[in-house]
Design a protein around this motif. Structure first.
Motif, PDB file in Angstrom:
ATOM      1  N   GLY A 199      62.434  23.654 -48.981  1.00 43.96           N
ATOM      2  CA  GLY A 199      62.626  22.458 -49.516  1.00 43.96           C
ATOM      3  C   GLY A 199      63.672  21.746 -48.547  1.00 43.96           C
ATOM      4  N   LYS A 200      64.003  20.409 -49.256  1.00 47.31           N
ATOM      5  CA  LYS A 200      65.158  19.988 -48.290  1.00 47.31           C
ATOM      6  C   LYS A 200      66.539  20.524 -49.361  1.00 47.31           C
ATOM      7  CE  LYS A 200      63.263  15.496 -47.072  1.00 47.31           C
ATOM      8  NZ  LYS A 200      62.709  14.300 -47.440  1.00 47.31           N
ATOM      9  N   MET A 226      56.426  20.039 -75.073  1.00 47.54           N
ATOM     10  CA  MET A 226      55.290  20.742 -74.127  1.00 47.54           C
ATOM     11  C   MET A 226      56.316  21.305 -73.011  1.00 47.54           C
ATOM     12  SD  MET A 226      51.864  18.020 -73.947  1.00 47.54           S
ATOM     13  CE  MET A 226      51.280  19.233 -72.842  1.00 47.54           C
ATOM     14  N   ILE A 227      55.822  22.476 -72.386  1.00 50.38           N
ATOM     15  CA  ILE A 227      56.570  22.975 -71.354  1.00 50.38           C
ATOM     16  C   ILE A 227      55.994  22.033 -70.054  1.00 50.38           C
ATOM     17  CG2 ILE A 227      57.193  24.959 -70.193  1.00 50.38           C
ATOM     18  CD1 ILE A 227      56.207  26.560 -72.634  1.00 50.38           C
ATOM     19  N   GLY A 228      57.105  21.832 -69.273  1.00 49.48           N
ATOM     20  CA  GLY A 228      56.621  21.158 -67.957  1.00 49.48           C
ATOM     21  C   GLY A 228      57.718  21.421 -66.950  1.00 49.48           C
ATOM     22  N   VAL A 229      57.014  20.945 -65.547  1.00 48.70           N
ATOM     23  CA  VAL A 229      57.801  21.014 -64.463  1.00 48.70           C
ATOM     24  C   VAL A 229      58.753  19.882 -64.012  1.00 48.70           C
ATOM     25  CG1 VAL A 229      57.557  21.894 -62.046  1.00 48.70           C
ATOM     26  CG2 VAL A 229      55.956  22.552 -63.697  1.00 48.70           C
ATOM     27  N   PHE A 230      59.900  20.007 -63.647  1.00 45.99           N
ATOM     28  CA  PHE A 230      60.957  18.863 -63.582  1.00 45.99           C
ATOM     29  C   PHE A 230      61.560  19.191 -61.974  1.00 45.99           C
ATOM     30  CE2 PHE A 230      60.670  19.847 -67.864  1.00 45.99           C
ATOM     31  CZ  PHE A 230      60.240  18.795 -68.374  1.00 45.99           C
ATOM     32  N   LYS A 231      61.644  17.903 -61.156  1.00 45.38           N
ATOM     33  CA  LYS A 231      62.189  18.201 -59.857  1.00 45.38           C
ATOM     34  C   LYS A 231      63.685  17.229 -60.115  1.00 45.38           C
ATOM     35  CE  LYS A 231      61.188  17.481 -55.270  1.00 45.38           C
ATOM     36  NZ  LYS A 231      60.394  17.017 -54.090  1.00 45.38           N
ATOM     37  N   LEU A 232      64.805  18.078 -59.429  1.00 49.09           N
ATOM     38  CA  LEU A 232      65.860  17.331 -59.184  1.00 49.09           C
ATOM     39  C   LEU A 232      66.105  17.184 -57.933  1.00 49.09           C
ATOM     40  CD1 LEU A 232      68.028  19.326 -61.993  1.00 49.09           C
ATOM     41  CD2 LEU A 232      66.607  17.255 -62.164  1.00 49.09           C
ATOM     42  N   GLU A 233      66.623  15.980 -57.442  1.00 49.14           N
ATOM     43  CA  GLU A 233      66.660  15.603 -55.950  1.00 49.14           C
ATOM     44  C   GLU A 233      68.151  15.271 -55.881  1.00 49.14           C
ATOM     45  OE1 GLU A 233      63.548  13.584 -53.871  1.00 49.14           O
ATOM     46  OE2 GLU A 233      62.458  13.839 -55.704  1.00 49.14           O
ATOM     47  N   GLU A 248      38.669  23.519 -58.214  1.00 51.46           N
ATOM     48  CA  GLU A 248      39.785  22.269 -58.063  1.00 51.46           C
ATOM     49  C   GLU A 248      41.126  22.923 -58.401  1.00 51.46           C
ATOM     50  OE1 GLU A 248      38.031  22.548 -62.203  1.00 51.46           O
ATOM     51  OE2 GLU A 248      37.269  22.382 -60.107  1.00 51.46           O
ATOM     52  N   GLN A 249      41.297  24.293 -58.797  1.00 48.79           N
ATOM     53  CA  GLN A 249      42.452  25.004 -58.961  1.00 48.79           C
ATOM     54  C   GLN A 249      43.369  25.169 -57.828  1.00 48.79           C
ATOM     55  OE1 GLN A 249      42.752  24.206 -62.636  1.00 48.79           O
ATOM     56  NE2 GLN A 249      44.235  25.673 -62.186  1.00 48.79           N
ATOM     57  N   GLY A 250      42.674  25.436 -56.804  1.00 49.87           N
ATOM     58  CA  GLY A 250      43.323  25.829 -55.465  1.00 49.87           C
ATOM     59  C   GLY A 250      44.119  24.604 -54.957  1.00 49.87           C
ATOM     60  N   GLY A 251      45.179  24.698 -54.274  1.00 51.06           N
ATOM     61  CA  GLY A 251      45.932  23.765 -53.399  1.00 51.06           C
ATOM     62  C   GLY A 251      46.603  22.865 -54.408  1.00 51.06           C
ATOM     63  N   GLY A 252      47.353  21.778 -53.773  1.00 53.74           N
ATOM     64  CA  GLY A 252      47.740  20.766 -54.420  1.00 53.74           C
ATOM     65  C   GLY A 252      48.753  21.189 -55.709  1.00 53.74           C
ATOM     66  N   LYS A 253      49.554  22.470 -55.403  1.00 55.83           N
ATOM     67  CA  LYS A 253      50.368  22.941 -56.433  1.00 55.83           C
ATOM     68  C   LYS A 253      51.556  21.989 -56.573  1.00 55.83           C
ATOM     69  CE  LYS A 253      48.534  26.868 -57.371  1.00 55.83           C
ATOM     70  NZ  LYS A 253      48.133  27.313 -58.563  1.00 55.83           N
ATOM     71  N   LEU A 254      52.064  21.943 -57.746  1.00 57.86           N
ATOM     72  CA  LEU A 254      53.431  21.036 -57.974  1.00 57.86           C
ATOM     73  C   LEU A 254      54.676  21.497 -57.276  1.00 57.86           C
ATOM     74  CD1 LEU A 254      53.124  20.669 -61.857  1.00 57.86           C
ATOM     75  CD2 LEU A 254      52.990  18.910 -60.241  1.00 57.86           C
ATOM     76  N   ILE A 255      54.871  22.851 -57.163  1.00 58.51           N
ATOM     77  CA  ILE A 255      55.842  23.380 -56.141  1.00 58.51           C
ATOM     78  C   ILE A 255      55.280  23.877 -54.958  1.00 58.51           C
ATOM     79  CG2 ILE A 255      57.812  25.099 -56.169  1.00 58.51           C
ATOM     80  CD1 ILE A 255      57.345  25.220 -59.476  1.00 58.51           C
ATOM     81  N   PRO A 281      69.069  24.564 -48.118  1.00 55.73           N
ATOM     82  CA  PRO A 281      67.975  24.599 -49.123  1.00 55.73           C
ATOM     83  C   PRO A 281      68.006  25.834 -50.171  1.00 55.73           C
ATOM     84  CG  PRO A 281      66.973  25.025 -46.888  1.00 55.73           C
ATOM     85  CD  PRO A 281      68.475  25.068 -46.812  1.00 55.73           C
ATOM     86  N   VAL A 282      67.546  25.563 -51.305  1.00 63.41           N
ATOM     87  CA  VAL A 282      67.206  26.748 -52.202  1.00 63.41           C
ATOM     88  C   VAL A 282      66.126  27.528 -51.670  1.00 63.41           C
ATOM     89  CG1 VAL A 282      67.904  25.690 -54.171  1.00 63.41           C
ATOM     90  CG2 VAL A 282      65.605  25.742 -53.674  1.00 63.41           C
ATOM     91  N   GLN A 283      66.164  28.948 -52.208  1.00 62.25           N
ATOM     92  CA  GLN A 283      64.929  29.806 -51.691  1.00 62.25           C
ATOM     93  C   GLN A 283      63.602  29.302 -51.663  1.00 62.25           C
ATOM     94  OE1 GLN A 283      65.280  33.974 -52.042  1.00 62.25           O
ATOM     95  NE2 GLN A 283      67.198  33.849 -52.819  1.00 62.25           N
ATOM     96  N   GLU A 284      62.598  29.717 -51.024  1.00 60.88           N
ATOM     97  CA  GLU A 284      61.052  29.102 -51.062  1.00 60.88           C
ATOM     98  C   GLU A 284      60.562  29.242 -52.375  1.00 60.88           C
ATOM     99  OE1 GLU A 284      58.339  30.140 -48.007  1.00 60.88           O
ATOM    100  OE2 GLU A 284      60.007  30.499 -46.537  1.00 60.88           O
TER     101      GLU A 284
END
Length: 684
Positions: free
Chosen positions: A502-503, A517-524, A490-497, A606-609
């Protein structure tokens, strides 16, 4: 192909009847009678083994009728106890089926029997039965008895009830060599099918991986002090084994429990469930609650060492602990937003020390929901015979069985090694009880054992951070020194990034959220025609978050000409949406990431991959360094980042980051906000 499967099943049935005659039963008969009689499966199957262990249909019908007759006439129902006692008195002698427990009365120097359903105590019983069936003294067994009644006026203190004949209808004792010898007649695949059929399931309807999961459910019954948890959807039979299949396990249904009930009652000086049963299973983990404050601590001690302290003394017990519960959302979303131990109650859910004591996490979501065709109508062991074989195997250990061929990789700490060895030992006891196997056989078991412990460790890493960083589990072939790594599906695939570009205007950052807690955030960011407004959504009411974003926009408007002449401020509106991808509360360290997002949107570049931006800045452009860089980078890697943009002020902290974590990402350093924009966009 279907005919082939059918003939295989028939020949396996024949072989079972030949090798283990009288020890096997056709499993659909159990279901047939069980529905009408509230008697344990192991009692039913013993009777069926006596009267219907044949493959001749006529004899089976005859046997089933006989078993039904015996149950209807002789089985004591608790609510009819007085009626039966009266019948014994009136007739003088009567046959009954009941569970008998025996104790020695040392004052009078004779053995006394206690009847579970009949409610009689202090009935004298001949010591000959005790010598023959020692299990009467250890928890009791179900028996068929002839009861006599004789009242003597002169000896009024004598119990008028007595036992003139006793025949156990459970295995009174077993010769484990019978299993060792019998096992030699079966291939590995056949033996797996026999074990699965013995629990009532039909192995031809399920794939090989699910078969292994069903076998693992049996490991707590053969291995002492084995801690296992299985979380998954409803209706997959998680608690069935512990409730119906073994007379040696107890199921504690959800809700409150006490230290006295589970471990030790100080006032009665009696050991609780862990001393009386081989396996204690908790149904529906979300409801586990201890009335005592120290309940979870005592449970942790017991899970780690098999002992616990109450009062002045330390007690030991060999019970295995099993935790089963439901996962109500998809596993994908749990992995992304939380951890797989989330369904546990709050006081356990963030306690990494509690979960570190788990030897295996069985992925319940891989087991299909039970359908009628999953239940077998073929032959399997009488469950009581199988339960005795399991209990006998608890006295042995095969934890070192892979040492001849393999050694474990250096990412496993002492607790990991114990967990893997216990799982290997349990599966060898089930599959190769006679200790005969090949290198390939043991490798298969070792891989499966490593995967389940790694699943525990992956969750610990999310709960406890760097302390549980080593999750790259492996084993090394002793002859070739080749190292094999074991992953968790279940760890494979489906990554947050996601991988790839990206756009324009989209940027990811990692930092401390409101919940610490340390987390991931997306700014659009989106740029549309307008008059220079900056509109924010998804930020809630947190003033610090808004302040951080406004700092980025002010810096952007003041310095846009230094970044690119193509950026227009007054004729455009800038729309920004923030997403907290893991539900931990938005971070307020957003200024650098948002500045990059604004420039990326305005320049349509876009920013780098797979890039994550770290760091923050003040209105004047002063960059602050990243707190706890090692943990933050770990979250970046886990989320799928390939490149990480880091403030130059944090270079010195790189020495705190493990080298095998650093090689998984490309660090890029920036000295000021404009440098950060150029590096993120790969320009200048």
């Amino acid at each position: 192909m279907e005919n082939q499967g059918l003939s295989d099943a028939i020949s396996l049935d024949r072989k079972l009847n030949d090798v283990f005659g009288g020890r096997v039963v056709r499993k659909d008969l159990t279901k047939l009678i069980k529905e009408g009689a509230n008697v344990p499966v192991y009692v039913l199957e013993y009777l069926l083994g006596m009267y219907a262990a044949t493959d001749d249909e006529e004899s089976i019908d005859e046997g089933v009728k006989r078993v039904k007759k015996i149950l209807s006439e002789n089985f004591v129902r608790p609510d009819e106890a007085e009626k039966i006692k009266s019948r014994i008195r009136e007739v003088g002698q009567y046959s009954i089926i009941d569970k008998i427990t025996v104790k020695l009365n040392s004052k009078k120097d004779y053995y006394e029997a206690e009847f579970s359903n009949l409610g009689l105590k202090g009935v004298p019983i001949s010591s000959n039965y005790i010598k023959e069936y020692d299990k009467l003294l250890a928890g009791g067994i179900w028996c068929m008895l002839k009861m006599d009644y004789y009242y003597d006026e002169e000896q009024r203190d004598m119990n008028p009830f007595s036992i003139s004949n006793l025949k156990p209808i459970q295995m009174p004792n077993m010769d484990v060599n019978e299993i060792f010898e019998g096992r030699k007649q079966f291939t590995k695949e056949e033996w797996i099918d026999v074990l699965i059929r013995s629990t009532g399931m039909e192995p031809t309807q399920i794939d090989d991986r699910v078969k292994w999961h069903l076998l693992l459910r049996l490991v707590p019954l053969v291995e002492n002090n084995y801690n296992m948890c299985e979380l998954g959807p409803r209706g997959t039979g998680k608690s069935h084994v512990y409730k119906e299949i073994s007379p040696n396990s107890v199921l504690v249904s959800g809700g409150q429990t006490t230290v006295a009930n589970l471990f030790y009652n100080m006032s009665s000086r009696q050991v609780g469930l862990v001393g009386m049963w081989d396996t204690v299973a908790f149904d529906e983990v979300a409801g586990i609650k201890f009335k005592d404050k120290d309940g979870i601590q005592i449970m942790k001690d017991f899970m780690a060492s098999g002992s616990f302290s109450r009062g002045k003394e330390e007690k030991t017990a060999s019970a295995s602990m099993v935790f089963v519960g439901n996962i109500n959302q998809s596993v994908d979303s749990l992995i992304k937003t939380s951890h797989l131990f989330a369904p546990f109650p709050e006081e356990m859910a963030n306690d990494s020390a509690f979960f570190d004591r788990m030897h295996y996490y069985l992925p319940g979501w891989e087991i299909p929901k039970m359908r009628p065709d999953f239940f077998t109508d073929k032959y399997g062991f009488i469950v009581d015979y199988m339960a005795e074989y399991f209990r006998e195997m608890r006295k042995r250990s095969f934890g070192d069985s892979f040492d001849r061929f393999f050694k474990l990789g250096n990412n496993l700490n002492q607790r990991d090694v114990i967990g893997v060895r216990k799982t290997v030992s349990g599966l060898v006891k089930l599959l190769y009880p006679n200790d005969e196997y090949t290198k390939k056989d043991i490798e298969e078991i070792l891989q499966y054992a490593l995967e389940g412990r790694r699943r525990v460790k992956e969750q610990l890493k999310k709960i406890g951070g760097m302390e549980f960083y080593d999750v790259m589990f492996s084993y090394i072939q002793k002859d070739t020194l080749e190292e094999e790594y074991v992953s968790v599906p279940e760890q494979g695939g489906g990554k947050l990034i996601p991988e790839g570009l990206g756009k324009p205007g989209h940027v990811y950052t990692v930092g401390y959220g409101e919940s610490d807690m340390i987390g991931v955030f997306k700014l659009e960011n989106q740029v549309v025609s307008g008059s220079g407004k900056f509109e924010k959504s998804g930020v809630g009411s947190n003033r610090d978050v808004k302040e951080s974003l406004d700092t980025a926009f002010r810096y952007f408007t003041s310095n846009s000409k230094s970044i690119s002449g193509t950026i227009s401020i007054k004729t455009k509106d800038y729309l920004m949406h923030a997403t907290d991808l893991q539900g931990i509360g938005l971070t307020n360290q957003l200024a650098i990431a948002e500045l990059i997002g604004l420039c990326s949107g305005a320049m349509e570049k876009p920013v780098q991959e797979s890039l994550v931006v770290l760091g923050n800045m003040t209105v004047g452009g002063t960059i602050s360094k990243v707190e706890n860089l090692a943990n933050v980078l770990q979250v970046c890697v886990d989320s799928g980042a390939k490149r990480v943009l880091i403030p130059a002020a944090s270079v010195a902290d790189l020495q705190t980051v493990p080298s095998d974590l650093l090689i998984k990402v490309t660090p890029m350093f920036y000295s000021d906000p404009i440098d950060a924009v150029f590096k993120a966009l790969g320009v200048g």
